[in-house]
Design an enzyme around this catalytic site. Structure first.
Site, short mmCIF file in Angstrom:
data_model
loop_
_atom_site.label_atom_id
_atom_site.label_comp_id
_atom_site.label_asym_id
_atom_site.label_seq_id
_atom_site.Cartn_x
_atom_site.Cartn_y
_atom_site.Cartn_z
N GLU A 167 0.83 -1.20 0.00
CA GLU A 167 0.00 0.00 0.00
C GLU A 167 0.87 1.26 0.00
O GLU A 167 0.51 2.27 -0.62
CB GLU A 167 -0.93 -0.02 1.21
CG GLU A 167 -2.02 -1.08 1.10
CD GLU A 167 -2.90 -1.17 2.32
OE1 GLU A 167 -4.09 -0.84 2.22
OE2 GLU A 167 -2.39 -1.57 3.39
N GLU A 192 -3.36 -9.05 3.42
CA GLU A 192 -4.13 -8.90 4.65
C GLU A 192 -5.14 -10.03 4.89
O GLU A 192 -5.39 -10.41 6.05
CB GLU A 192 -4.86 -7.55 4.65
CG GLU A 192 -3.98 -6.35 4.92
CD GLU A 192 -3.28 -5.81 3.69
OE1 GLU A 192 -2.65 -4.74 3.77
OE2 GLU A 192 -3.37 -6.47 2.62
#
Length: 792
Positions: free
Chosen positions: A645, A665
């Site tokens: 990210e 994640e």
């Protein structure tokens, strides 16, 4: 007069048995019972209460429903003495039942009444014949024996079918509220209580006296109840006078007026169809009917227009009474859930019931004195109500069961008077509640404001934590804020002054909103940091080379994962970068050759230590606006989860051959909430992005290049060198042009029509045309020399 029951429909639900169990640590016959054993004891009493052979009754039960204990009501909560893997099945085995369906209800004090309402409706539909609902807590025993050498083991592995409805915590507490100290019911109820005091225009002393007067009669009832955990009469004054033993917990609550959770209690209720009751031979004088009921939910905390009330709870009570065809004045008995005073006074206010109503507002003695802070308290209230109804045939009793923070409210009206089943109107009422106007919330609050309500929480050492809900002067948005630790001036205002309506100043930070008495004081206690680079970072290193800034995440032992302190340092570094006109390009990389960044430091997150992210997001980048100077990610090794990210948030990415990218994640039960879910589908084909997000699969450097996720792939170990080369190319151009180009790209990113985007008027382009760099660039071109950029 014996009521005529001949005309009842066979599927009419009727309560035929209730039971309670309890033990105290100092009882002569103390047996160290588990929660399962307490529930089973109460259930056996409920079966016996039918006046029919218990084995015969048990064989008719086709549904069991359990209320969650506290230790299975919160994610990750420990069971210090062990627990059953299937609580309802553990209980039904002990009572000799073999039901086809077992239910474990969601969290909340509304659970007992809600389950009874639901099971009665299930019987009416013909989906059940007899349902046993029960709950229990052994908190007192668990806490007393958790460290004992001879401690019991309450672990049970029974397996079997179970309809586990989960915690049901959605909307009861947000991460934002938790970050501002509202992780418990105590703080939230205190906020409601102080809002009510302000609405009534009472002084602290007057309001405290009212709480004492409300609860003193409860202690009289508890003192006579054999199942009460604290059977002690106390005067109104004693309840609210702060002493060493009755210490202040959260303004306005001293300890004696809050729910008592150290209990060993169980309760059960058996409901069945009229047909089944007749088949089993349950005497009709044991039958008690549910004349009216409702299950409603209040708006979430920050969505309530008036924090001093819960109108949904009052609406539920009014509707149940209306369905029963009676008024509050016709009730013979009343039991209002009483975890805190306002849970009682809210409904009492709405039904026009006085604190000294001669009927009383509790049958048990209430949660602070009878006990039962667990979800099952109202099962005891139902049991008492049924018993009272039988002793006064034809009378009516109301049970009001509250869950969450004045959030969920279930009501039942009981009587021996026969009645046909009435379907409730809760769904239509809930639609009305959901349509109520809600104030807008400011998650990040900045500026002058007024206090709407507040509390001050006290730990055992006397340390105070101030919590404020307020409204911004600029737009009336509601916010929640903490008082900075040690701000005695603001704590003094909340503790001793008249804070509600007071003008205060609030400012947002990555760790949340903070409130104090003035802007000047805010600047003193939480001074704004200057956006300049320093030499003593702990988790990052910086290197300045002319107009280039190189930033290295320096946690190779943790695969360059980030915790709050590292995030804060990166945020500070990038603040300085964007503020410094002499820095034109930045490179971000990770120390070592194994990982650019593994994302969030999961070990730190699991430690229970405070978690926060800067306002500008993960690494100070993922939520940063106005990134008008280029940031290049030099990815060496793994860019996993939050590391990926970060790379997505950078303008450009150079990866070496060993680089691997993944939004991983989902592999650890999380989601890419720091921008990955938004940026990746905008950076690569949507189906590829969806696959990466849903599977967490890794993408190689070459694949990332083909997808357009990175700009360049360089040999292993040369990511930083490759990024430096790209930065040098950028610096060949005008830094002003680079800055303006990024600005216009950002301004037009959300404009769907290409022509409209091209025609978008930008002041940045206007400024560029009269800049020194524009003049220098054209002049140098005409003179056939290298331009000398000024960045202005």
């Amino acid at each position: 007069m014996i009521p005529d029951l001949s005309g009842l429909a066979p599927n009419t639900p009727v309560v035929v048995g209730v039971g309670q169990s309890s033990e105290r640590l100092d009882d002569a016959g103390y047996r160290r019972m588990s929660a399962v054993e307490l529930a089973a004891a109460a259930a056996l009493d409920a079966l016996a209460d039918t006046a029919v052979d218990t084995a015969t009754v048990a064989s008719a039960i086709d549904t069991v429903a359990g209320v969650r204990q506290f230790e299975i009501s919160t994610p990750g909560a420990p069971a210090l003495l062990g627990r059953s893997d299937n609580y309802p099945r553990s209980v039904d085995q002990r009572v000799g039942a073999d039901p086809g369906r077992a239910v474990l209800e969601v969290v909340g004090g509304q659970s007992p009444q809600h389950l009874l309402n639901e099971m009665a409706a299930t019987i009416v539909r013909g989906d059940a014949r007899a349902a046993l609902v029960f709950g229990s807590e052994a908190i007192s025993t668990t806490r007393a024996l958790a460290k004992a050498e001879d401690r019991p083991d309450f672990t049970e592995q029974v397996g079997g079918q179970l309809e586990d409805r989960g915690w049901g915590l959605e909307g009861l507490m947000s991460m934002h509220q938790a970050s501002h100290g509202l992780t418990d019911a105590l703080g939230q109820y205190a906020l409601f209580e102080n809002a009510r005091r302000a609405r009534l225009g009472q002084s602290r002393e007057e309001y405290a006296a009212g709480m004492g007067a409300l609860f003193a009669p409860f202690t009289d009832v508890a003192a006579k109840n054999p199942h009460a955990s604290a059977p002690v009469r106390r005067s109104a004054e004693e309840l609210v006078t702060v002493t060493e033993t009755n210490r202040m917990i959260a303004d306005p609550y001293p300890r004696y007026v809050v729910a008592r959770d150290k209990v060993n209690q169980g309760a059960a209720v058996l409901v069945m169809s009229v047909r089944t009751a007749r088949r089993l031979g349950v005497p009709e004088e044991r039958w008690v009917f549910l004349h009216g009921y409702a299950d409603l939910r209040e708006r979430d905390l920050m969505e309530r227009s008036d924090l001093s009330r819960s109108p949904a709870a009052v609406m539920a009570a009014e509707y149940a009474l209306e369905a029963a065809g009676i008024t509050a004045g016709q009730l013979a008995t009343i039991d209002l859930y009483s975890c805190f005073p306002i849970a009682v006074s809210n409904v009492a206010d709405g039904l026009d019931l006085a604190a000294d109503d001669p009927r009383g507002l509790t049958l048990t003695g209430g949660l602070p004195f009878f006990g039962g802070a667990g979800n099952n308290y109202s099962m005891h209230a139902i049991a008492e109500t049924v018993q009272h109804a039988r002793t006064a045939p034809g009378s009516y009793g109301l049970v009001g069961a509250n869950g969450g923070s004045l959030s969920k409210y279930s009501v039942g009206v009981y009587s021996t008077t026969p009645t046909a089943w009435r379907a409730d109107n809760s769904a239509a009422l809930q639609a009305q509640i959901d349509a109520w106007e809600a104030p807008e919330e400011a998650r990040r609050a900045d500026g002058w404001a007024s206090v709407e309500t507040y509390t001050v929480k006290y730990d055992r050492g006397g340390v105070r934590t101030g919590v404020v809900i307020g409204r911004l002067e600029a737009d009336d948005r509601r916010f929640i804020a903490l008082v900075h630790q040690g701000d005695e001036e603001m704590l003094g205002l909340l503790s001793d002054g008249k804070p509600i309506g007071r003008r205060v100043f609030v400012r947002s930070f990555g760790f949340g909103n903070r409130v104090t008495t003035s802007q000047e004081r805010m600047d003193t206690i939480l001074a704004r940091r200057e956006p300049v680079l320093r030499d003593d970072y702990e988790y990052v290193t910086v290197r300045r080379d002319g107009h280039l800034l190189e930033v290295t995440i320096n946690r190779p032992e943790a695969r360059n994962s980030l915790h709050p302190m590292a995030n804060e340092e990166l945020d500070e570094v990038f603040d300085a970068y964007f503020a410094d006109p002499e820095l034109w390009v930045a490179i971000l990389t990770g120390a070592g050759d194994k990982s650019f960044s593994a994302g969030n430091d999961l070990k730190y997150s699991a430690s229970g230590k405070p978690m926060w992210v800067p306002k500008n997001g993960f690494a100070g980048l993922t939520s940063r606006r106005n990134m008008t100077k280029p940031v290049i990610a030099a990815v060496n090794g793994f860019a996993m989860g939050g590391g990926c990210e970060i790379a997505l948030a950078c303008h450009l990415t150079v990866a070496d051959e060993t680089a691997r990218f993944a939004l991983s994640e989902v592999k650890v039960g999380l989601a890419a909430g720091a921008g990955g879910l938004v940026r990746l589908p905008r950076a690569v084909p949507r189906k590829i992005a969806t696959e990466m997000i849903l599977t967490g699969r890794q993408v190689t450097a070459d694949e990332a290049l083909g997808l357009g996720l990175v700009n360049r792939v360089v040999p292993a170990g040369t990511a930083l060198a490759g990024a430096r080369a790209l930065a040098a190319e950028i610096q060949e151009g005008s830094p002003t042009s680079v800055r303006v180009s990024l600005q216009v790209m950002a301004e037009t990113e959300g404009i769907a029509d290409t022509a409209d985007a091209v025609e978008h008027p930008s002041s940045a382009l206007e400024s560029l045309m009269v800049s020194q760099d524009a003049i220098e660039g054209m002049t140098a071109f005409a003179q056939k020399r290298r331009p000398e950029w000024k960045n202005r």
